[in-house]
Scaffold this motif. Structure first.
Motif, PDB file in Angstrom:
ATOM      1  N   LEU A 149       0.822  -1.223   0.000  1.00  0.00           N
ATOM      2  CA  LEU A 149       0.000   0.000   0.000  1.00  0.00           C
ATOM      3  C   LEU A 149       0.852   1.268   0.000  1.00  0.00           C
ATOM      4  CD1 LEU A 149      -2.810  -1.338   2.315  1.00  0.00           C
ATOM      5  CD2 LEU A 149      -2.893  -1.023  -0.172  1.00  0.00           C
ATOM      6  N   GLU A 150       2.157   1.110   0.234  1.00  0.00           N
ATOM      7  CA  GLU A 150       3.068   2.243   0.024  1.00  0.00           C
ATOM      8  C   GLU A 150       3.334   2.417  -1.472  1.00  0.00           C
ATOM      9  OE1 GLU A 150       5.722   2.633   4.079  1.00  0.00           O
ATOM     10  OE2 GLU A 150       6.460   1.406   2.418  1.00  0.00           O
ATOM     11  N   ASP A 151       3.322   1.284  -2.165  1.00  0.00           N
ATOM     12  CA  ASP A 151       3.642   1.305  -3.603  1.00  0.00           C
ATOM     13  C   ASP A 151       2.463   1.687  -4.484  1.00  0.00           C
ATOM     14  OD1 ASP A 151       6.163   0.565  -3.082  1.00  0.00           O
ATOM     15  OD2 ASP A 151       5.990  -1.514  -3.783  1.00  0.00           O
ATOM     16  N   GLY A 152       1.244   1.463  -3.997  1.00  0.00           N
ATOM     17  CA  GLY A 152       0.076   1.734  -4.843  1.00  0.00           C
ATOM     18  C   GLY A 152      -1.124   2.117  -3.998  1.00  0.00           C
ATOM     19  N   ASP A 153      -2.109   2.719  -4.641  1.00  0.00           N
ATOM     20  CA  ASP A 153      -3.301   3.126  -3.895  1.00  0.00           C
ATOM     21  C   ASP A 153      -4.139   1.929  -3.469  1.00  0.00           C
ATOM     22  OD1 ASP A 153      -2.693   5.751  -4.056  1.00  0.00           O
ATOM     23  OD2 ASP A 153      -4.206   6.268  -5.559  1.00  0.00           O
ATOM     24  N   TYR A 154      -4.053   0.857  -4.249  1.00  0.00           N
ATOM     25  CA  TYR A 154      -4.875  -0.339  -4.004  1.00  0.00           C
ATOM     26  C   TYR A 154      -3.970  -1.563  -4.031  1.00  0.00           C
ATOM     27  CZ  TYR A 154      -8.250   3.199  -5.263  1.00  0.00           C
ATOM     28  OH  TYR A 154      -8.958   4.362  -5.297  1.00  0.00           O
ATOM     29  N   VAL A 155      -4.510  -2.719  -3.629  1.00  0.00           N
ATOM     30  CA  VAL A 155      -3.616  -3.885  -3.598  1.00  0.00           C
ATOM     31  C   VAL A 155      -3.150  -4.274  -4.998  1.00  0.00           C
ATOM     32  CG1 VAL A 155      -4.360  -4.800  -1.359  1.00  0.00           C
ATOM     33  CG2 VAL A 155      -5.555  -5.545  -3.444  1.00  0.00           C
ATOM     34  N   SER A 183     -11.492  -4.316   4.801  1.00  0.00           N
ATOM     35  CA  SER A 183     -12.279  -4.672   5.990  1.00  0.00           C
ATOM     36  C   SER A 183     -11.397  -5.384   7.018  1.00  0.00           C
ATOM     37  CB  SER A 183     -13.537  -5.473   5.629  1.00  0.00           C
ATOM     38  OG  SER A 183     -13.230  -6.814   5.428  1.00  0.00           O
ATOM     39  N   SER A 184     -10.452  -6.196   6.545  1.00  0.00           N
ATOM     40  CA  SER A 184      -9.527  -6.856   7.495  1.00  0.00           C
ATOM     41  C   SER A 184      -8.637  -5.827   8.187  1.00  0.00           C
ATOM     42  CB  SER A 184      -8.623  -7.860   6.775  1.00  0.00           C
ATOM     43  OG  SER A 184      -9.337  -9.007   6.479  1.00  0.00           O
ATOM     44  N   ILE A 185      -8.142  -4.861   7.396  1.00  0.00           N
ATOM     45  CA  ILE A 185      -7.268  -3.839   8.000  1.00  0.00           C
ATOM     46  C   ILE A 185      -8.082  -2.991   8.978  1.00  0.00           C
ATOM     47  CG2 ILE A 185      -5.891  -1.766   7.535  1.00  0.00           C
ATOM     48  CD1 ILE A 185      -4.842  -3.101   5.022  1.00  0.00           C
ATOM     49  N   MET A 186      -9.290  -2.620   8.562  1.00  0.00           N
ATOM     50  CA  MET A 186     -10.133  -1.798   9.440  1.00  0.00           C
ATOM     51  C   MET A 186     -10.388  -2.538  10.762  1.00  0.00           C
ATOM     52  SD  MET A 186     -13.388  -0.974  10.554  1.00  0.00           S
ATOM     53  CE  MET A 186     -14.625  -1.718   9.553  1.00  0.00           C
ATOM     54  N   SER A 235      -4.145   4.105   7.427  1.00  0.00           N
ATOM     55  CA  SER A 235      -5.208   5.118   7.561  1.00  0.00           C
ATOM     56  C   SER A 235      -5.556   5.718   6.207  1.00  0.00           C
ATOM     57  CB  SER A 235      -4.788   6.243   8.498  1.00  0.00           C
ATOM     58  OG  SER A 235      -4.543   5.712   9.768  1.00  0.00           O
ATOM     59  N   ALA A 236      -4.529   6.028   5.410  1.00  0.00           N
ATOM     60  CA  ALA A 236      -4.784   6.637   4.097  1.00  0.00           C
ATOM     61  C   ALA A 236      -5.538   5.652   3.199  1.00  0.00           C
ATOM     62  CB  ALA A 236      -3.464   7.053   3.452  1.00  0.00           C
ATOM     63  N   TYR A 237      -5.160   4.392   3.281  1.00  0.00           N
ATOM     64  CA  TYR A 237      -5.841   3.365   2.464  1.00  0.00           C
ATOM     65  C   TYR A 237      -7.309   3.263   2.879  1.00  0.00           C
ATOM     66  CZ  TYR A 237      -6.878  -1.394   0.702  1.00  0.00           C
ATOM     67  OH  TYR A 237      -7.433  -2.495   0.080  1.00  0.00           O
ATOM     68  N   LEU A 238      -7.558   3.195   4.175  1.00  0.00           N
ATOM     69  CA  LEU A 238      -8.953   3.075   4.636  1.00  0.00           C
ATOM     70  C   LEU A 238      -9.752   4.306   4.216  1.00  0.00           C
ATOM     71  CD1 LEU A 238      -8.498   1.462   8.179  1.00  0.00           C
ATOM     72  CD2 LEU A 238      -9.078   0.343   6.017  1.00  0.00           C
ATOM     73  N   ASP A 239      -9.152   5.486   4.342  1.00  0.00           N
ATOM     74  CA  ASP A 239      -9.856   6.718   3.921  1.00  0.00           C
ATOM     75  C   ASP A 239     -10.222   6.639   2.440  1.00  0.00           C
ATOM     76  OD1 ASP A 239      -9.579   7.691   6.436  1.00  0.00           O
ATOM     77  OD2 ASP A 239      -7.965   9.110   5.969  1.00  0.00           O
ATOM     78  N   ARG A 240      -9.260   6.140   1.651  1.00  0.00           N
ATOM     79  CA  ARG A 240      -9.475   6.050   0.200  1.00  0.00           C
ATOM     80  C   ARG A 240     -10.623   5.093  -0.124  1.00  0.00           C
ATOM     81  NH1 ARG A 240      -4.176   6.278  -0.477  1.00  0.00           N
ATOM     82  NH2 ARG A 240      -3.791   4.042  -0.470  1.00  0.00           N
TER      83      ARG A 240
END
Ligand SMILES: N[C@@H](CCC(=O)N[C@@H](CS)C(=O)NCC(=O)O)C(=O)O
Length: 212
Positions: free
Chosen positions: A138-144, A158-161, A177-182
């Motif tokens: 998730l540092e490398d891309g916005d999504y998996v 949902s797993s990360i949340m 946090s940024a991923y969940l916000d996105r």
């Protein structure tokens, strides 16, 4: 017609979001998994462990979250929520779906239970490696899958949340946090949340009536 077997605030909640993202009409049947003894025995005809989610589409029953994601994105390719056979990211997509179910979930559960990890005995990965792999990805891309949102993100987010905000087995890092916000800023995901809240409120009101 699609029918989702659902319990509010559970692993089936993410399928309200995925179905909203998909934009296909669907109906919902509420399963009371929280009653003493679990869901009614008749529900075992749909799900072998009386769990949610389960999906029925044109008489076909699909269970297990990763399988439901794949089924939906294959059945409705025009929605563009999962790479299709022959597309470049198909292999990564399948890997992430399987990883969500077969590695992230058990690894996070093992961490929450303080199990001592034995690499030669456990088929899932070490939780430290899971956390690092998710962070690096998730540092490398916005999504998996990089730039492309897919149904795999619905499971992974949902797993990360759950890991960050509820079980507190993952750190509230900037990357997570940024991923969940996105993910949670997406209108379909939002609508799924709102619907889940409505189902939860209706279930609570029904319980209140029963108690009177
Ligand atoms: N491996 C299943 C797990 C589903 C699951 O654990 N569902 C829980 C709700 S979060 C459930 O229905 N529990 C009720 C029970 O076990 O009686 C999937 O990913 O779909």
């Amino acid at each position: 017609m699609l029918k989702l077997y659902h319990a509010p605030h559970s692993r089936s909640s993410r399928f309200l979001s995925l179905l909203e993202e998909l934009g296909e009409p669907y109906e919902v049947e509420i399963v009371d998994i929280r009653r003493p003894g679990g869901a009614h025995e008749s529900y075992r005809a749909i799900h072998p462990h009386k769990k949610v989610p389960a999906l029925v589409h044109d008489g076909i029953v699909v269970t297990e979250s990763a399988a439901i994601c794949l089924y939906l994105t294959d059945a409705f390719p025009a929605a563009g929520l999962g790479p299709q056979i022959g597309e470049r990211l198909r292999g990564s997509y399948l890997s992430w779906l399987a990883y969500a179910a077969g590695v992230i979930e058990p690894a996070m559960f093992a961490r929450s239970m303080h199990w001592e990890y034995e690499p030669l005995r456990a088929a899932f990965g070490k939780s430290e490696d899971v956390e690092q792999y998710l962070t690096d990805t998730l540092e490398d891309g916005d999504y998996v899958l990089g730039d492309e949102f897919s149904a795999a993100d619905v499971l992974i987010a949902s797993s990360i949340m759950y890991g960050v905000r509820i079980a507190k087995v993952l750190p509230e890092s900037e990357v997570f946090s940024a991923y969940l916000d996105r993910i949670f800023a997406r209108p379909g995901i939002q609508r799924g949340f709102e619907k889940d809240q409505e189902f939860a409120a209706a279930a609570q009101a029904e319980q209140g009536q029963d108690a009177e």
